[in-house]
Design an enzyme around this catalytic site. Structure first.
Site, PDB file in Angstrom:
ATOM      1  N   HIS A 357       0.838  -1.200   0.000  1.00 59.08           N
ATOM      2  CA  HIS A 357       0.000   0.000   0.000  1.00 59.08           C
ATOM      3  C   HIS A 357       0.873   1.250   0.000  1.00 59.08           C
ATOM      4  O   HIS A 357       1.898   1.318   0.678  1.00 59.08           O
ATOM      5  CB  HIS A 357      -0.920   0.019   1.225  1.00 59.08           C
ATOM      6  CG  HIS A 357      -2.128  -0.861   1.076  1.00 59.08           C
ATOM      7  ND1 HIS A 357      -3.052  -0.695   0.071  1.00 59.08           N
ATOM      8  CD2 HIS A 357      -2.551  -1.923   1.815  1.00 59.08           C
ATOM      9  CE1 HIS A 357      -4.027  -1.586   0.209  1.00 59.08           C
ATOM     10  NE2 HIS A 357      -3.731  -2.353   1.260  1.00 59.08           N
ATOM     11  N   CYS A 426       0.082   1.660  -5.710  1.00 61.70           N
ATOM     12  CA  CYS A 426      -0.957   2.458  -6.372  1.00 61.70           C
ATOM     13  C   CYS A 426      -0.505   3.906  -6.530  1.00 61.70           C
ATOM     14  O   CYS A 426       0.267   4.428  -5.728  1.00 61.70           O
ATOM     15  CB  CYS A 426      -2.253   2.420  -5.576  1.00 61.70           C
ATOM     16  SG  CYS A 426      -2.990   0.792  -5.404  1.00 61.70           S
ATOM     17  N   ARG A 435      -0.643   2.306 -11.517  1.00 62.44           N
ATOM     18  CA  ARG A 435       0.394   1.653 -10.718  1.00 62.44           C
ATOM     19  C   ARG A 435       1.733   2.350 -10.953  1.00 62.44           C
ATOM     20  O   ARG A 435       2.055   2.780 -12.065  1.00 62.44           O
ATOM     21  CB  ARG A 435       0.539   0.172 -11.093  1.00 62.44           C
ATOM     22  CG  ARG A 435      -0.713  -0.659 -10.882  1.00 62.44           C
ATOM     23  CD  ARG A 435      -1.025  -0.818  -9.390  1.00 62.44           C
ATOM     24  NE  ARG A 435      -2.173  -1.670  -9.183  1.00 62.44           N
ATOM     25  CZ  ARG A 435      -3.415  -1.221  -9.062  1.00 62.44           C
ATOM     26  NH1 ARG A 435      -3.667   0.085  -9.174  1.00 62.44           N
ATOM     27  NH2 ARG A 435      -4.391  -2.061  -8.858  1.00 62.44           N
TER      28      ARG A 435
END
Length: 458
Positions: A357, A426, A435
């Site tokens: 993340h 991300c 991405r």
């Protein structure tokens, strides 16, 4: 009616009346009686002054039937009533007591004369107030009254009653209960001349202030119909009610969104950091106890620890990229399933690709865009340290571009097989639209027996 004398009743002469005995007995009996106007002291008798001594009184002549006078015409003799004070019993026995001389008292000063009246000083002159302004109007004593005057008087009485009741309610202590308030209302109603029931309010009136405002410009009270119309006019329209409901809904939604954002940006990082720290400690304990051996690992199972010294990142690496079991727990996931399966760090050739993340849930790859060429990335396992040097970065690509994790990554600048590492996350921040890719090449493989690499010692 007064009875007549005995001789008149019997008709016989006075001297010959047998009821009185001898002649002169009546006069003697009268002589022995005391004079009611000159009563002597007890024990002392004196002849009645009504009869002179030595004279035989004669009965008065009775007037004839034809001549009657209301007054006695005989002359009045005052000598019979005169009496010397010294010769009486009172004068002989009475002696005047001696009195002490009174002390001399100075005469009181005479009061000063009042000053003359000054015309320049204003004098308050009493003003006569009409009786109707000071005394209450009584229906029983007033003869003629118009209907408007009577209604005004009744309205004033009702207002006074309501004001007295509300004043008493305000002065009443807060601790009194419902029974005390009911008794106070009944007493106020009885004082106002009404019954014991509740006082009816005019429609649209909510107290003395509303009753005062609910009146015409000329001061006359509103009728029932006019009061109802005024009440309906004061009520909010459906549009106002709807706007209020929408506003309250927006406020509620805003509060919920604020709570959700707080949860996402703050609380998820707290929880993920705790879980990631616990998993890293467990991995190191297993290594120390010899329970963890190189080989295949189950999904969600941690097997390595990644260090990025430039970003001050220390995060465990687990098998798989499952969101709930790996990524949302603050760990970095290894692509190891299906068509996305990549090599392990100990492979002689291949691409070790991981995902993490960039925002929330521990956000281990939050600042990977700040890495520069040559910055070291260390993967620590049970037996060795694998050191990679950052080579290139792809700021943005489609999530479906799986070529970036191929054995020879597309767009990385590598043209032949080798031992590579790929970091995916991300982008832009707080979204998952695209991405970002970071590549590195292995520069050192160091056994744990030789100690930590220089990147971790600094």
């Amino acid at each position: 009616m007064t009875a007549t004398r005995p001789e008149r009743e019997s008709g016989a002469p006075y001297e010959q009346d047998p009821a009185y005995g001898d002649a002169g007995a009546f006069e003697a009996a009268v002589d022995r009686m005391d004079d009611p106007l000159n009563d002597p002291l007890p024990g002392r008798q004196h002849p009645s002054p009504w009869f002179r001594s030595g004279e035989t009184p004669q009965p008065p002549e009775q007037p004839s039937a034809t001549e009657s006078s209301p007054y006695d015409s005989s002359p009045y003799d005052s000598s019979a009533y005169e009496m010397s004070y010294e010769s009486s019993s009172y004068g002989s026995s009475y002696t005047e007591p001696e009195r002490e001389p009174e002390p001399y008292a100075e005469p009181e000063p005479e009061p000063e004369p009042s000053p003359a009246y000054d015309v320049s000083v204003p004098v308050a002159v009493p003003v006569s107030v009409p009786v109707s302004d000071t005394l209450p109007v009584d229906d029983e004593t007033v003869g003629l009254r118009t209907s408007d005057t009577r209604k005004a008087a009744e309205t004033g009485k009702a207002a006074e009653t309501g004001t007295a009741a509300e004043t008493e309610a305000e002065e009443r202590p807060v601790g009194e209960g419902r029974a005390a308030r009911r008794r106070a209302a009944q007493q106020a109603a009885r004082r106002g001349g009404g019954g014991g029931g509740r006082r009816r309010r005019t429609p649209g009136a909510a107290g003395p202030a509303a009753a005062t405002s609910a009146a015409k410009p000329d001061g006359k009270p509103l009728s029932r119909v006019e009061a109802r119309r005024a009440e309906r006019a004061r009520r909010p329209s459906p549009a106002v009610v709807a706007s209020r409901a929408v506003g309250e809904l927006f406020i509620s939604v805003g509060v919920l969104m604020l709570l959700f954002v707080t949860y996402q940006l703050w609380w998820t990082n707290v929880r993920a950091g705790q879980e990631a720290g616990s998993e890293a400690s467990r991995i190191q304990e297993n290594w120390a106890n010899g329970k963890r051996k190189p080989g295949a690992f189950e999904p969600g199972q941690g097997f390595a620890i990644m260090h990025i010294p430039r970003l001050d990142v220390v995060v465990p690496v687990a098998e798989g990229i499952d969101k709930e079991r790996v990524l949302d727990r603050g760990m970095v996931g290894h692509y190891a399933e299906g068509a996305l399966k990549t090599a392990m760090p100990d492979a002689k050739k291949g691409n070790f690709a991981v995902a993490g993340h960039r925002n929330t849930h521990g956000e281990p790859f939050r600042y990977v865009n700040q890495l520069e060429k040559g910055d070291q990335i260390v993967v620590e396992t049970q037996d060795k340290y694998y050191v990679y040097a950052m080579q290139s970065i792809l700021p943005q690509t489609s999530p479906s571009n799986t070529g970036v994790i191929a054995p020879i990554p597309k767009g990385s600048g590598f043209s032949e097989p080798g031992r590579y590492i790929t970091l995916t996350t991300c982008t832009p921040e707080f979204t998952s639209t695209y991405r970002m890719i970071v590549w590195g090449k292995m520069v050192e493989e160091r056994p744990r027996s030789k100690g930590k690499p220089d990147a971790l010692v600094r």
